[in-house]
Scaffold this motif. Structure first.
Motif, PDB file in Angstrom:
ATOM      1  N   LEU A  33       0.793  -1.190   0.149  1.00 18.22           N
ATOM      2  CA  LEU A  33      -0.046   0.077   0.112  1.00 18.22           C
ATOM      3  C   LEU A  33       0.834   1.488  -0.159  1.00 18.22           C
ATOM      4  CD1 LEU A  33      -3.025  -0.746   2.455  1.00 18.22           C
ATOM      5  CD2 LEU A  33      -3.029  -0.431  -0.166  1.00 18.22           C
ATOM      6  N   ALA A  34       1.962   1.263   0.773  1.00 13.93           N
ATOM      7  CA  ALA A  34       2.816   2.405   0.995  1.00 13.93           C
ATOM      8  C   ALA A  34       3.384   2.650  -0.416  1.00 13.93           C
ATOM      9  CB  ALA A  34       3.809   2.241   2.047  1.00 13.93           C
ATOM     10  N   THR A  35       3.892   1.419  -1.107  1.00 14.54           N
ATOM     11  CA  THR A  35       4.349   1.851  -2.432  1.00 14.54           C
ATOM     12  C   THR A  35       3.497   2.178  -3.537  1.00 14.54           C
ATOM     13  OG1 THR A  35       5.881  -0.290  -1.933  1.00 14.54           O
ATOM     14  CG2 THR A  35       5.626   0.424  -4.310  1.00 14.54           C
ATOM     15  N   GLN A  41      -0.959  -3.408  -8.520  1.00 12.27           N
ATOM     16  CA  GLN A  41      -2.307  -3.601  -8.394  1.00 12.27           C
ATOM     17  C   GLN A  41      -2.222  -5.105  -8.397  1.00 12.27           C
ATOM     18  OE1 GLN A  41      -4.891  -1.614  -7.459  1.00 12.27           O
ATOM     19  NE2 GLN A  41      -6.074  -3.611  -7.156  1.00 12.27           N
ATOM     20  N   ARG A  42      -1.645  -5.760  -8.959  1.00 12.58           N
ATOM     21  CA  ARG A  42      -1.645  -7.375  -9.189  1.00 12.58           C
ATOM     22  C   ARG A  42      -1.026  -7.838  -8.107  1.00 12.58           C
ATOM     23  NH1 ARG A  42       1.724 -11.416  -9.944  1.00 12.58           N
ATOM     24  NH2 ARG A  42       3.641  -9.853 -10.291  1.00 12.58           N
ATOM     25  N   LEU A  79       3.849   5.761  -5.632  1.00 16.12           N
ATOM     26  CA  LEU A  79       4.046   5.845  -7.209  1.00 16.12           C
ATOM     27  C   LEU A  79       2.651   6.578  -7.634  1.00 16.12           C
ATOM     28  CD1 LEU A  79       4.478   1.890  -7.680  1.00 16.12           C
ATOM     29  CD2 LEU A  79       6.080   3.789  -8.158  1.00 16.12           C
ATOM     30  N   LYS A  80       1.677   6.683  -7.009  1.00 16.94           N
ATOM     31  CA  LYS A  80       0.787   7.423  -7.548  1.00 16.94           C
ATOM     32  C   LYS A  80       1.053   8.942  -7.424  1.00 16.94           C
ATOM     33  CE  LYS A  80      -3.240   4.772  -6.381  1.00 16.94           C
ATOM     34  NZ  LYS A  80      -4.675   4.491  -5.392  1.00 16.94           N
ATOM     35  N   VAL A  98       6.174   3.604 -18.093  1.00 19.83           N
ATOM     36  CA  VAL A  98       6.783   2.877 -17.026  1.00 19.83           C
ATOM     37  C   VAL A  98       6.099   2.841 -15.573  1.00 19.83           C
ATOM     38  CG1 VAL A  98       8.917   2.649 -15.518  1.00 19.83           C
ATOM     39  CG2 VAL A  98       9.252   2.919 -17.874  1.00 19.83           C
ATOM     40  N   LYS A  99       5.623   4.093 -15.390  1.00 21.64           N
ATOM     41  CA  LYS A  99       4.746   4.272 -13.950  1.00 21.64           C
ATOM     42  C   LYS A  99       3.519   3.564 -13.984  1.00 21.64           C
ATOM     43  CE  LYS A  99       7.139   8.282 -12.626  1.00 21.64           C
ATOM     44  NZ  LYS A  99       6.872   9.846 -12.235  1.00 21.64           N
TER      45      LYS A  99
END
Length: 180
Positions: free
Chosen positions: A90-92, A162-163, A96-97, A153-154
């Motif tokens: 979740l933190a990652t 998500q996977r 990234l968002k 890439v992002k």
């Protein structure tokens, strides 16, 4: 009679040490019942037999309690590991968002600058100004293409994240079903 009783007790102790710690309580109870019935069927009804039976029963109960406590501790440890992995994912994902949003804003700003540079000033100032605008336009186009690559890439990282989140959720569901 006491010789029969002393022969049965080592068998009980040996059978207890041979059993695996992961055996189910139903199997343990049936084994205990068999051993107790062997003890009681030895034909002796004196007080020493009752004392050894009570001792054997209390031993089995203590053993069952230890095994169930160990199993619960192992389940809690496994659940905590999956919770940590889920929180890390979740933190990652949040990180990234935020990077994706920043990149989108930069891309929009650069595209706006490019459009202004292409529409902008007339070419009356000479060839020097035209060359400067071409260089600026080329550098902006290159920067835009780099930003688009970064966005791709992002986006891939976001899909991968998500996977992993979905997979983690599935693993948690499997663990909860197994723990029941």
């Amino acid at each position: 009679m006491s010789s029969l009783l002393s022969q049965d007790q080592p068998r009980i102790r040996k059978a207890l040490t041979d059993s695996s710690p992961a055996s189910s309580t139903a199997t343990t109870r049936s084994l205990r019942h068999e051993r107790l019935s062997r003890l009681s069927s030895s034909g002796s009804s004196d007080i020493s037999n009752d004392a050894s039976t009570n001792h054997a029963e209390s031993y089995f109960k203590r053993r069952e309690n230890r095994l169930s406590a160990r199993k619960k501790a192992e389940e809690e440890t496994a659940n905590n590991d999956y919770k940590k992995m889920y929180e890390k994912a979740l933190a990652t994902n949040q990180r990234l968002k935020s990077r994706l949003e920043t990149s989108k804003q930069e891309l929009a700003m650069i595209q706006d600058q490019l459009q202004r540079a292409q529409k902008g000033k007339p070419g009356d100032c000479g060839s020097n100004m035209l060359e400067t605008e071409k260089k600026e336009s080329w550098s902006l186009k290159k920067r835009i293409s780099d930003m688009e690559e970064q966005l791709k890439v992002k986006a891939e990282l976001k899909m991968e994240n998500q996977r992993l989140k979905d997979e983690n959720g599935a693993l948690i569901r499997v663990i909860t079903k197994l723990s029941k």
